[in-house]
Design an enzyme around this catalytic site. Structure first.
Site, PDB file in Angstrom:
ATOM      1  N   CYS A 249      21.254  -1.258  -7.478  1.00  0.00           N
ATOM      2  CA  CYS A 249      21.932  -1.183  -6.190  1.00  0.00           C
ATOM      3  C   CYS A 249      21.086  -0.654  -5.195  1.00  0.00           C
ATOM      4  CB  CYS A 249      23.236  -0.587  -6.289  1.00  0.00           C
ATOM      5  SG  CYS A 249      24.081  -1.278  -7.280  1.00  0.00           S
TER       6      CYS A 249
HETATM    7  N1  LIG Z   1      25.623  -2.507 -11.245  1.00  0.00           N
HETATM    8  C1  LIG Z   1      26.221  -1.867 -10.437  1.00  0.00           C
HETATM    9  O1  LIG Z   1      26.224  -0.675 -10.788  1.00  0.00           O
HETATM   10  C2  LIG Z   1      26.951  -2.364  -9.309  1.00  0.00           C
HETATM   11  C3  LIG Z   1      27.635  -1.274  -8.816  1.00  0.00           C
HETATM   12  C4  LIG Z   1      28.434  -1.744  -7.660  1.00  0.00           C
HETATM   13  C5  LIG Z   1      28.370  -2.925  -7.053  1.00  0.00           C
HETATM   14  N2  LIG Z   1      27.352  -4.066  -7.684  1.00  0.00           N
HETATM   15  C6  LIG Z   1      27.432  -5.240  -7.197  1.00  0.00           C
HETATM   16  O2  LIG Z   1      28.062  -6.212  -8.089  1.00  0.00           O
HETATM   17  C7  LIG Z   1      27.266  -7.372  -8.035  1.00  0.00           C
HETATM   18  C8  LIG Z   1      26.829  -7.632  -9.497  1.00  0.00           C
HETATM   19  O3  LIG Z   1      25.947  -6.780 -10.121  1.00  0.00           O
HETATM   20  P1  LIG Z   1      25.359  -6.494 -11.555  1.00  0.00           P
HETATM   21  O4  LIG Z   1      24.682  -5.524 -11.695  1.00  0.00           O
HETATM   22  O5  LIG Z   1      26.736  -6.904 -12.228  1.00  0.00           O
HETATM   23  O6  LIG Z   1      24.531  -8.052 -11.573  1.00  0.00           O
HETATM   24  P2  LIG Z   1      24.157  -8.873 -12.824  1.00  0.00           P
HETATM   25  O7  LIG Z   1      22.851  -9.632 -12.213  1.00  0.00           O
HETATM   26  O8  LIG Z   1      23.907  -7.933 -14.042  1.00  0.00           O
HETATM   27  O9  LIG Z   1      25.275  -9.772 -13.481  1.00  0.00           O
HETATM   28  C9  LIG Z   1      25.848 -10.682 -12.736  1.00  0.00           C
HETATM   29  C10 LIG Z   1      26.032 -12.060 -13.749  1.00  0.00           C
HETATM   30  O10 LIG Z   1      26.596 -13.210 -12.993  1.00  0.00           O
HETATM   31  C11 LIG Z   1      26.307 -14.059 -13.801  1.00  0.00           C
HETATM   32  N3  LIG Z   1      26.212 -15.388 -12.613  1.00  0.00           N
HETATM   33  C12 LIG Z   1      25.297 -15.613 -11.674  1.00  0.00           C
HETATM   34  N4  LIG Z   1      25.858 -16.712 -11.014  1.00  0.00           N
HETATM   35  C13 LIG Z   1      27.053 -17.318 -11.498  1.00  0.00           C
HETATM   36  C14 LIG Z   1      28.009 -18.329 -11.401  1.00  0.00           C
HETATM   37  N5  LIG Z   1      27.771 -19.287 -10.412  1.00  0.00           N
HETATM   38  N6  LIG Z   1      29.092 -18.437 -12.442  1.00  0.00           N
HETATM   39  C15 LIG Z   1      29.102 -17.606 -13.292  1.00  0.00           C
HETATM   40  N7  LIG Z   1      28.483 -16.392 -13.479  1.00  0.00           N
HETATM   41  C16 LIG Z   1      27.358 -16.468 -12.625  1.00  0.00           C
HETATM   42  C17 LIG Z   1      24.822 -13.795 -14.044  1.00  0.00           C
HETATM   43  O11 LIG Z   1      24.301 -14.796 -15.353  1.00  0.00           O
HETATM   44  C18 LIG Z   1      25.028 -12.455 -14.397  1.00  0.00           C
HETATM   45  O12 LIG Z   1      25.387 -12.326 -15.793  1.00  0.00           O
HETATM   46  C19 LIG Z   1      26.018  -7.174  -7.177  1.00  0.00           C
HETATM   47  O13 LIG Z   1      26.380  -7.925  -5.923  1.00  0.00           O
HETATM   48  C20 LIG Z   1      25.922  -5.803  -7.032  1.00  0.00           C
HETATM   49  O14 LIG Z   1      25.175  -5.240  -6.010  1.00  0.00           O
HETATM   50  C21 LIG Z   1      26.787  -3.403  -8.915  1.00  0.00           C
END
Ligand SMILES: NC(=O)c1ccc[n+]([C@@H]2O[C@H](COP(=O)([O-])OP(=O)(O)OC[C@H]3O[C@@H](n4cnc5c(N)ncnc54)[C@H](O)[C@@H]3O)[C@@H](O)[C@H]2O)c1
Length: 410
Positions: A249
């Site tokens: 992030c």
């Molecule tokens: N990881 C954190 O701690 C955190 C905290 C706050 C906010 N966020 C935000 O949340 C969002 C996701 O973060 P993350 O770390 O979980 O990401 P990630 O990349 O680990 O997970 C995202 C998932 O979405 C899937 N995906 C992509 N396109 C897709 C689609 N069209 N349909 C279905 N699934 C699909 C991917 O295969 C993946 O498994 C980001 O915008 C991030 O900034 C993350």
């Protein structure tokens, strides 16, 4: 994963739609595809309300659709919205039947929900937001490593809404969390997330800068920041000096807001400096290392800790990556250990030795770098090293007897 599992734990029926079949299979077998404290337990407990699929037809019965896909950086640092756009297109195709509210939970630059997601949904579905379906933005503030705990106990829930019906539905789903609810418009909600992360990252770089100076002056920066954090206007959190921030992030969100500002004609000088301090910080580990063992060519250096922080297997933008790259550039042999993140790191670096124990990693090493604050790194028997030089990037080593110890900022 965390959003869905926690909502299921609150009694909601949750369907995960995920592109990767392997992850779908894992979830349906009650195995989380990522490591987070208590996630496996909550998933197992709520399996009767949870299913996972690759099929967007599953949206048919949904009342609320949370978009939680990744928003990584492009080469130039700007936000990559391709996953968001792709997801919005797929949802648009399924916006049929009863009212559905589509909520952007991913971190997206201000204007994305109303300016990109809603127009795609309207174009593909032929329906009108606010009349035929709802749209909202609900940023997520959880910390990795403590994601379940944070999701279940939020300081506040921010809802960026465009109409009352979606606001009502979201208020209801968040009611059991007993947190203050902050209602605003979507672009403000989007900016709140960036402003929060930018401020937290600023606290870290600030603490690192003070720490770097404290080291030169022989002052204990942890003592300084302990007293600084006792000021209620400051708070004691995010004041620990060390090797800098990484993770999925802070780095990408800072790049995104700075890059967005630039496109709008505004140079974010403070946040550019926050990023600069953070880029330089892990390289201080290398300088300290050379101070103690000289040229690194053909030296065996143990790197303990690959995850960007303890409690996770996530290595995205981990400071260990920068350090390993530098060690390899200087032709050192790297032996690495991490309790959770080695499989992920193997996908990034093939040419280093991955060890199954701390002892295997440090045995006969010329020096050891500590890059993650895992508790198990606090009491290591360094006597099996060739030379017990320990450079600590996280202030975790407690017992310093018999070792040549140096902290990055202390
Ligand atoms: N990881 C954190 O701690 C955190 C905290 C706050 C906010 N966020 C935000 O949340 C969002 C996701 O973060 P993350 O770390 O979980 O990401 P990630 O990349 O680990 O997970 C995202 C998932 O979405 C899937 N995906 C992509 N396109 C897709 C689609 N069209 N349909 C279905 N699934 C699909 C991917 O295969 C993946 O498994 C980001 O915008 C991030 O900034 C993350």
């Amino acid at each position: 994963m965390v959003t869905g599992t926690c909502f299921a734990d609150m009694g909601n029926n949750v369907t995960f739609i995920e592109l990767e079949e392997k992850k779908v299979e894992k979830i349906n077998n009650a195995m989380p595809p990522i490591h987070e404290e208590r996630l496996d337990e909550l998933l197992r407990k709520n399996m009767e309300r949870i299913k996972a699929t690759v099929d967007y037809d599953a949206l048919e019965n949904a009342d609320i659709i949370f978009i939680c896909v990744g928003t990584p950086s492009m080469e130039d640092g700007s936000i990559d919205l391709s996953y968001i756009k792709n997801t919005a297109e797929k949802i648009g195709e399924k916006l049929k039947g009863k009212w559905k509210t589509v909520v952007v939970k991913s971190t997206v630059t201000p204007g994305t929900t109303e300016g990109i997601v809603v127009p795609i949904l309207e174009k593909i579905s032929g329906k009108k937001a606010g009349r035929d379906f709802g749209a909202a933005m609900n940023p997520e503030f959880l910390r990795e490593g403590k994601a379940v705990k944070d999701f279940m106990n939020p300081d506040r829930i921010v809802l960026g809404v465009m109409e009352k019906k979606s606001e009502k539905m979201l208020r209801k789903i968040y009611e059991p969390f007993h947190a203050p609810i902050f209602i605003t418009k979507p672009s403000t909600a989007e900016m709140i997330k960036y402003a929060s992360n930018a401020l937290l990252a600023t606290k870290i770089s600030f603490s690192n800068e003070i720490g770097n100076l404290c080291k030169i002056m022989g002052i204990d920066t942890y003592e300084v920041m302990k007293a600084v954090g006792m000021d209620h206007r400051i708070s004691p959190h995010f004041l620990n000096a060390g090797a800098g921030f990484g993770g999925s992030c802070f780095p990408k969100d800072l790049r995104a807001i700075v890059s967005m500002a630039k496109k709008k004609g505004y140079e974010m000088e403070l946040l550019n400096s926050v990023m600069n301090v953070n880029e330089k910080q892990p390289l201080r580990m290398i300088n300290l290392l050379e101070k103690h063992i000289g040229k690194l060519k053909e030296k065996r250096v143990a790197v303990l800790g690959l995850a960007f922080k303890k409690g996770t297997d996530d290595i995205r933008d981990s400071r260990a990556i920068v350090v390993i790259q530098e060690l390899l550039k200087r032709e050192a042999y790297v032996s690495a250990y991490d309790p959770l993140a080695m499989e992920n790191m193997k996908k990034m670096f093939g040419g280093i030795e991955y060890c199954s124990t701390i002892n295997d990693a440090i045995k006969n090493a010329d020096a050891c770098l500590i890059m993650t604050d895992w508790d198990e790194f606090s009491s290591i028997n360094f006597s099996i090293m060739k030379k017990p030089v320990v450079i600590d990037g996280r202030r975790v080593v407690k017992d310093k007897r018999g070792i040549i110890y140096e902290g990055i900022c202390w």
